[in-house]
Design an enzyme around this catalytic site. Sequence first.
Site, mmCIF file in Angstrom:
data_model
loop_
_atom_site.group_PDB
_atom_site.id
_atom_site.type_symbol
_atom_site.label_atom_id
_atom_site.label_comp_id
_atom_site.label_asym_id
_atom_site.label_seq_id
_atom_site.Cartn_x
_atom_site.Cartn_y
_atom_site.Cartn_z
ATOM 1 N N CYS A 342 1.036 -1.068 0.108
ATOM 2 C CA CYS A 342 0.029 0.065 -0.143
ATOM 3 C C CYS A 342 1.052 1.178 0.039
ATOM 4 O O CYS A 342 0.717 2.036 0.695
ATOM 5 C CB CYS A 342 -0.820 -0.019 1.333
ATOM 6 S SG CYS A 342 -0.114 -0.115 2.681
ATOM 7 N N GLU A 343 1.716 1.408 -0.814
ATOM 8 C CA GLU A 343 2.494 2.582 -1.086
ATOM 9 C C GLU A 343 2.840 2.622 -2.539
ATOM 10 O O GLU A 343 3.101 1.988 -3.399
ATOM 11 C CB GLU A 343 4.020 2.481 -0.432
ATOM 12 C CG GLU A 343 3.920 2.397 1.165
ATOM 13 C CD GLU A 343 5.173 2.774 1.652
ATOM 14 O OE1 GLU A 343 5.782 3.268 1.174
ATOM 15 O OE2 GLU A 343 5.153 2.485 3.093
ATOM 16 N N TYR A 370 21.649 -8.371 -2.746
ATOM 17 C CA TYR A 370 20.810 -7.376 -1.919
ATOM 18 C C TYR A 370 19.356 -7.419 -2.367
ATOM 19 O O TYR A 370 18.612 -6.476 -2.487
ATOM 20 C CB TYR A 370 21.416 -5.978 -2.047
ATOM 21 C CG TYR A 370 22.809 -5.828 -1.696
ATOM 22 C CD1 TYR A 370 23.142 -5.834 -0.366
ATOM 23 C CD2 TYR A 370 23.971 -5.825 -2.711
ATOM 24 C CE1 TYR A 370 24.535 -5.957 -0.202
ATOM 25 C CE2 TYR A 370 25.166 -5.860 -2.586
ATOM 26 C CZ TYR A 370 25.738 -5.830 -1.012
ATOM 27 O OH TYR A 370 26.740 -5.891 -0.681
#
Length: 415
Positions: A342-343, A370
Amino acid sequence: MDTFSYRDAELFAEGVALSRIAERFGTPTYVYSRAHIEAQYRAYADALAGMPHLVCFAVKANSNLGVLNVLARLGAGFDIVSRGELERVLAAGGDPAKVVFSGVGKTRDDMRRALEVGVHCFNVESGEELERLQRVAAELGVKAPVSLRVNPDVDAQTHPYISTGLKENKFGIAIDEAEAVYARAAELDHLEVIGVDCHIGSQLTQLEPFLDALERLLGLVDRLAGKGIGIRHLDLGGGLGVRYRDEQPPLAGDYIRAIRERLHGRDLTLVFEPGRSIVANAGVLLTRVEYLKHTEHKDFAIVDAAMNDLIRPALYQAWMDVQAVRPRDAAPRRYDLVGPICETGDFLAKDRDLALAEGDLLAVRSAGAYGFVMSSNYNTRGRAAEVLVDGEQTHEVRRRETVQELYAGESLLPQ
């Protein structure tokens, strides 16, 4: 070498179709190639043949036990920055005598454990750390082998978050202060000075910053010798870049050859701490398209992987190549690949021309470094599975987290 390739219009990892991996293990899943990892490690080891050396894989890049075990079997050393990473190396069969302990915030417990198992050396990053290590070693009645991490004030010409060799960075001891700290180390009876270390940054694509740092370190080594402080090993850290898009980083062999040419006969063991260059292109993140959303301004491919699985695009604005596992013979559209988080910052790639349909599998390339190690449980999402491919064999080296495991360590308040 690229161990991910198309056969009969389908993307394979070595001898295994990625679609087969998705069917068996689900998505999202990290997939690693053993052959690529081994080839990249050997590129360093072969280039260093004929001289004393130690190639220490940077565990922070990929700490999966299966990956570490592949490298341990090759005789690799390991660069660690925490006790947790040390325990991973030991569990994976790594030799503690080939471990270098880096990091700016080593605790007393970190130091004790590393001394108990007998690491190769501590890369000391401050005068304060030096004094603490002296006290801990004295308590245990041992001598701690030390190498000072020197900050040579070299611009690595990389992303500011992963540039570590400038004066304003938190890492290391300024080169103009290093001689005094070495003199202090030589006075302390529970420390043994064995080396000098630097690490100027990550994802470097030019040799010049490495060679600039080397010249400054060699000057320091010569000045220390003049004061009776002998240096036995030179640790040049890691940082060699890889190709994500159109970068042209030096090959490990060319890099090491340039280093060796500048040693001018000095009797030094060379230590390297590669991470990204060993594993980045050895891995992909396998994900599936959940929805195709078409708006007036954008087309979105909503996939089941998200920023909690792979944060590099959101955190570093990193460009990651995306390939369809089974490319469609259809006109492409330009998509942003986004996840369920939710971003707005939850994206894996932007403006990619792909022909897609709901349910299609995609491979996010160069995800072996990474990737999983920086993943999280944001939005209470379980972390992905990890699979290691060895020829035509697949090994689940980490199973997918279950929902119950996400809160297994938590408790309710008492009534």
